[in-house]
Motif scaffolding. Sequence first.
Motif, PDB file in Angstrom:
ATOM      1  N   ILE A   1      27.551   4.200 -41.356  1.00 12.68           N
ATOM      2  CA  ILE A   1      28.278   4.899 -41.150  1.00 12.68           C
ATOM      3  C   ILE A   1      28.868   4.730 -39.878  1.00 12.68           C
ATOM      4  CG2 ILE A   1      28.979   6.974 -40.430  1.00 12.68           C
ATOM      5  CD1 ILE A   1      26.823   8.290 -41.743  1.00 12.68           C
ATOM      6  N   GLU A   2      30.317   3.701 -40.256  1.00 13.73           N
ATOM      7  CA  GLU A   2      30.716   3.330 -39.024  1.00 13.73           C
ATOM      8  C   GLU A   2      32.129   4.434 -38.348  1.00 13.73           C
ATOM      9  OE1 GLU A   2      33.205  -0.248 -37.329  1.00 13.73           O
ATOM     10  OE2 GLU A   2      33.068  -0.132 -39.500  1.00 13.73           O
ATOM     11  N   TYR A   3      32.050   4.731 -37.113  1.00 16.69           N
ATOM     12  CA  TYR A   3      32.316   6.187 -36.592  1.00 16.69           C
ATOM     13  C   TYR A   3      33.429   5.588 -35.749  1.00 16.69           C
ATOM     14  CZ  TYR A   3      28.907   5.919 -32.852  1.00 16.69           C
ATOM     15  OH  TYR A   3      27.802   6.091 -32.007  1.00 16.69           O
ATOM     16  N   CYS A   4      34.437   5.579 -35.090  1.00 15.43           N
ATOM     17  CA  CYS A   4      35.097   5.737 -34.094  1.00 15.43           C
ATOM     18  C   CYS A   4      34.905   6.002 -33.024  1.00 15.43           C
ATOM     19  CB  CYS A   4      37.192   6.294 -34.335  1.00 15.43           C
ATOM     20  SG  CYS A   4      37.956   5.800 -32.863  1.00 15.43           S
ATOM     21  N   THR A   5      34.803   5.226 -31.925  1.00 17.93           N
ATOM     22  CA  THR A   5      33.756   6.486 -30.425  1.00 17.93           C
ATOM     23  C   THR A   5      35.071   6.753 -29.990  1.00 17.93           C
ATOM     24  OG1 THR A   5      34.770   4.037 -29.802  1.00 17.93           O
ATOM     25  CG2 THR A   5      32.374   4.580 -30.293  1.00 17.93           C
ATOM     26  N   GLN A   6      36.779   6.498 -29.514  1.00 14.61           N
ATOM     27  CA  GLN A   6      37.569   7.055 -29.107  1.00 14.61           C
ATOM     28  C   GLN A   6      38.037   8.509 -29.970  1.00 14.61           C
ATOM     29  OE1 GLN A   6      39.585   3.654 -30.561  1.00 14.61           O
ATOM     30  NE2 GLN A   6      40.339   3.187 -28.384  1.00 14.61           N
ATOM     31  N   CYS A   7      37.715   8.182 -31.121  1.00 17.13           N
ATOM     32  CA  CYS A   7      38.010   9.706 -31.978  1.00 17.13           C
ATOM     33  C   CYS A   7      36.957  10.856 -31.466  1.00 17.13           C
ATOM     34  CB  CYS A   7      37.428   9.383 -33.328  1.00 17.13           C
ATOM     35  SG  CYS A   7      39.338   9.007 -33.607  1.00 17.13           S
ATOM     36  N   ARG A   8      35.482  10.287 -30.906  1.00 18.87           N
ATOM     37  CA  ARG A   8      34.242  11.396 -30.776  1.00 18.87           C
ATOM     38  C   ARG A   8      33.627  11.705 -31.822  1.00 18.87           C
ATOM     39  NH1 ARG A   8      33.544  11.178 -25.251  1.00 18.87           N
ATOM     40  NH2 ARG A   8      35.489  11.054 -24.233  1.00 18.87           N
ATOM     41  N   TRP A   9      33.775  11.316 -32.953  1.00 19.79           N
ATOM     42  CA  TRP A   9      32.680  11.026 -34.145  1.00 19.79           C
ATOM     43  C   TRP A   9      31.814  10.694 -33.885  1.00 19.79           C
ATOM     44  CZ3 TRP A   9      37.989   8.723 -37.502  1.00 19.79           C
ATOM     45  CH2 TRP A   9      38.852  10.039 -37.190  1.00 19.79           C
ATOM     46  N   LEU A  10      30.881  10.738 -33.026  1.00 18.64           N
ATOM     47  CA  LEU A  10      29.417  10.174 -33.113  1.00 18.64           C
ATOM     48  C   LEU A  10      28.927  11.507 -34.031  1.00 18.64           C
ATOM     49  CD1 LEU A  10      26.854   9.308 -32.864  1.00 18.64           C
ATOM     50  CD2 LEU A  10      26.850   9.293 -30.444  1.00 18.64           C
ATOM     51  N   MET A  11      28.960  12.809 -33.794  1.00 19.07           N
ATOM     52  CA  MET A  11      28.331  14.006 -33.560  1.00 19.07           C
ATOM     53  C   MET A  11      28.533  14.269 -34.896  1.00 19.07           C
ATOM     54  SD  MET A  11      27.888  16.979 -30.782  1.00 19.07           S
ATOM     55  CE  MET A  11      27.678  17.696 -31.501  1.00 19.07           C
ATOM     56  N   ARG A  12      30.073  13.626 -35.551  1.00 16.95           N
ATOM     57  CA  ARG A  12      29.610  14.108 -36.847  1.00 16.95           C
ATOM     58  C   ARG A  12      29.348  13.121 -37.535  1.00 16.95           C
ATOM     59  NH1 ARG A  12      34.792  15.116 -40.295  1.00 16.95           N
ATOM     60  NH2 ARG A  12      35.668  15.987 -38.284  1.00 16.95           N
TER      61      ARG A  12
ATOM     62  N   LEU B   1      24.198   3.884 -37.196  1.00 17.28           N
ATOM     63  CA  LEU B   1      25.723   4.507 -37.283  1.00 17.28           C
ATOM     64  C   LEU B   1      26.017   3.307 -36.634  1.00 17.28           C
ATOM     65  CD1 LEU B   1      24.729   8.052 -34.845  1.00 17.28           C
ATOM     66  CD2 LEU B   1      25.179   7.542 -37.634  1.00 17.28           C
ATOM     67  N   ILE B   2      26.857   2.492 -37.112  1.00 12.48           N
ATOM     68  CA  ILE B   2      27.984   1.946 -35.924  1.00 12.48           C
ATOM     69  C   ILE B   2      29.166   2.403 -34.874  1.00 12.48           C
ATOM     70  CG2 ILE B   2      28.849  -0.272 -36.589  1.00 12.48           C
ATOM     71  CD1 ILE B   2      26.906  -0.091 -39.177  1.00 12.48           C
ATOM     72  N   PRO B   3      29.165   2.135 -34.319  1.00 12.80           N
ATOM     73  CA  PRO B   3      30.359   2.645 -33.508  1.00 12.80           C
ATOM     74  C   PRO B   3      31.301   1.312 -33.402  1.00 12.80           C
ATOM     75  CG  PRO B   3      28.452   2.051 -31.605  1.00 12.80           C
ATOM     76  CD  PRO B   3      28.232   1.455 -33.091  1.00 12.80           C
ATOM     77  N   GLY B   4      33.105   1.950 -33.501  1.00 12.28           N
ATOM     78  CA  GLY B   4      33.434   1.329 -33.819  1.00 12.28           C
ATOM     79  C   GLY B   4      35.264   2.106 -33.098  1.00 12.28           C
ATOM     80  N   THR B   5      36.379   1.681 -32.994  1.00 14.87           N
ATOM     81  CA  THR B   5      37.502   2.408 -32.582  1.00 14.87           C
ATOM     82  C   THR B   5      38.669   2.538 -34.034  1.00 14.87           C
ATOM     83  OG1 THR B   5      37.503  -0.747 -32.124  1.00 14.87           O
ATOM     84  CG2 THR B   5      36.870   0.933 -30.650  1.00 14.87           C
ATOM     85  N   GLY B   6      39.379   3.027 -33.617  1.00 11.95           N
ATOM     86  CA  GLY B   6      41.211   2.885 -34.411  1.00 11.95           C
ATOM     87  C   GLY B   6      40.605   3.673 -35.366  1.00 11.95           C
ATOM     88  N   GLY B   7      39.951   4.684 -35.120  1.00 10.03           N
ATOM     89  CA  GLY B   7      40.473   5.751 -36.387  1.00 10.03           C
ATOM     90  C   GLY B   7      39.332   5.124 -37.365  1.00 10.03           C
ATOM     91  N   VAL B   8      38.215   4.685 -37.243  1.00  7.47           N
ATOM     92  CA  VAL B   8      37.587   4.356 -38.024  1.00  7.47           C
ATOM     93  C   VAL B   8      35.775   5.344 -38.262  1.00  7.47           C
ATOM     94  CG1 VAL B   8      35.750   2.811 -36.491  1.00  7.47           C
ATOM     95  CG2 VAL B   8      35.599   2.409 -39.601  1.00  7.47           C
ATOM     96  N   PHE B   9      36.444   5.496 -39.487  1.00  4.85           N
ATOM     97  CA  PHE B   9      34.720   6.125 -40.119  1.00  4.85           C
ATOM     98  C   PHE B   9      34.640   5.853 -41.663  1.00  4.85           C
ATOM     99  CE2 PHE B   9      32.465  10.081 -41.908  1.00  4.85           C
ATOM    100  CZ  PHE B   9      31.715  10.471 -40.707  1.00  4.85           C
ATOM    101  N   ASP B  10      33.920   4.603 -42.140  1.00  5.22           N
ATOM    102  CA  ASP B  10      34.089   4.503 -42.807  1.00  5.22           C
ATOM    103  C   ASP B  10      32.093   4.115 -43.805  1.00  5.22           C
ATOM    104  OD1 ASP B  10      35.929   3.212 -43.637  1.00  5.22           O
ATOM    105  OD2 ASP B  10      35.918   1.256 -43.264  1.00  5.22           O
ATOM    106  N   ILE B  11      31.751   4.381 -44.469  1.00  3.43           N
ATOM    107  CA  ILE B  11      30.438   4.539 -45.118  1.00  3.43           C
ATOM    108  C   ILE B  11      30.051   3.479 -45.823  1.00  3.43           C
ATOM    109  CG2 ILE B  11      28.664   6.156 -46.170  1.00  3.43           C
ATOM    110  CD1 ILE B  11      30.371   8.487 -45.173  1.00  3.43           C
ATOM    111  N   ARG B  12      29.493   2.967 -45.958  1.00  2.00           N
ATOM    112  CA  ARG B  12      28.500   0.827 -46.521  1.00  2.00           C
ATOM    113  C   ARG B  12      27.002   1.832 -47.060  1.00  2.00           C
ATOM    114  NH1 ARG B  12      32.186  -0.306 -42.901  1.00  2.00           N
ATOM    115  NH2 ARG B  12      30.172  -0.504 -41.151  1.00  2.00           N
ATOM    116  N   LEU B  13      27.180   1.452 -47.917  1.00  2.00           N
ATOM    117  CA  LEU B  13      26.071   1.649 -48.910  1.00  2.00           C
ATOM    118  C   LEU B  13      25.721  -0.102 -49.306  1.00  2.00           C
ATOM    119  CD1 LEU B  13      23.801   2.974 -49.748  1.00  2.00           C
ATOM    120  CD2 LEU B  13      24.326   3.229 -51.637  1.00  2.00           C
ATOM    121  N   ASP B  14      24.079  -1.349 -48.900  1.00  2.00           N
ATOM    122  CA  ASP B  14      24.515  -2.597 -49.132  1.00  2.00           C
ATOM    123  C   ASP B  14      25.741  -2.967 -49.010  1.00  2.00           C
ATOM    124  OD1 ASP B  14      21.955  -2.169 -49.418  1.00  2.00           O
ATOM    125  OD2 ASP B  14      22.026  -1.231 -51.243  1.00  2.00           O
ATOM    126  N   ASP B  15      26.045  -2.491 -47.736  1.00  2.00           N
ATOM    127  CA  ASP B  15      27.392  -3.251 -48.144  1.00  2.00           C
ATOM    128  C   ASP B  15      28.631  -3.463 -48.535  1.00  2.00           C
ATOM    129  OD1 ASP B  15      26.994  -5.159 -45.419  1.00  2.00           O
ATOM    130  OD2 ASP B  15      25.549  -6.765 -47.352  1.00  2.00           O
TER     131      ASP B  15
END
Length: 96
Positions: free
Chosen positions: A10-21, A42-56
């Motif tokens: 789960i790659e989430y945006c740190t700027q958007c504070r989506w860690l808890m989600r 859990l993979i921190p990202g930026t730019g509004g990202v909230f992507d979910i990957r399963l085995d790439d």
Amino acid sequence: MTTKQPRLEIEYCTQCRWLMRAGWMAQELLTTFQKELGEVALIPGTGGVFDIRLDDETIWSRKESGHPDLAELKRLVRDRIAPDLSLGHSDRPATT
């Protein structure tokens, strides 16, 4: 250290504070798929990202579809890693 499969990211945006989600979704998926998931990252990202990957493979992207509904996300994961697993009330209604 080897990666356990299947691996869900789960790659989430740190700027958007989506860690808890992201953490909540990870917890829910690990609870539902206790034996089927090898690991959840859990993979921190930026730019509004909230992507979910399963085995790439990206199975959900917020930029394309908004934030995922948890029941829908559970079905997406289940259909790929444990198609015979019942999700109880999160399962889609039977088709007639």
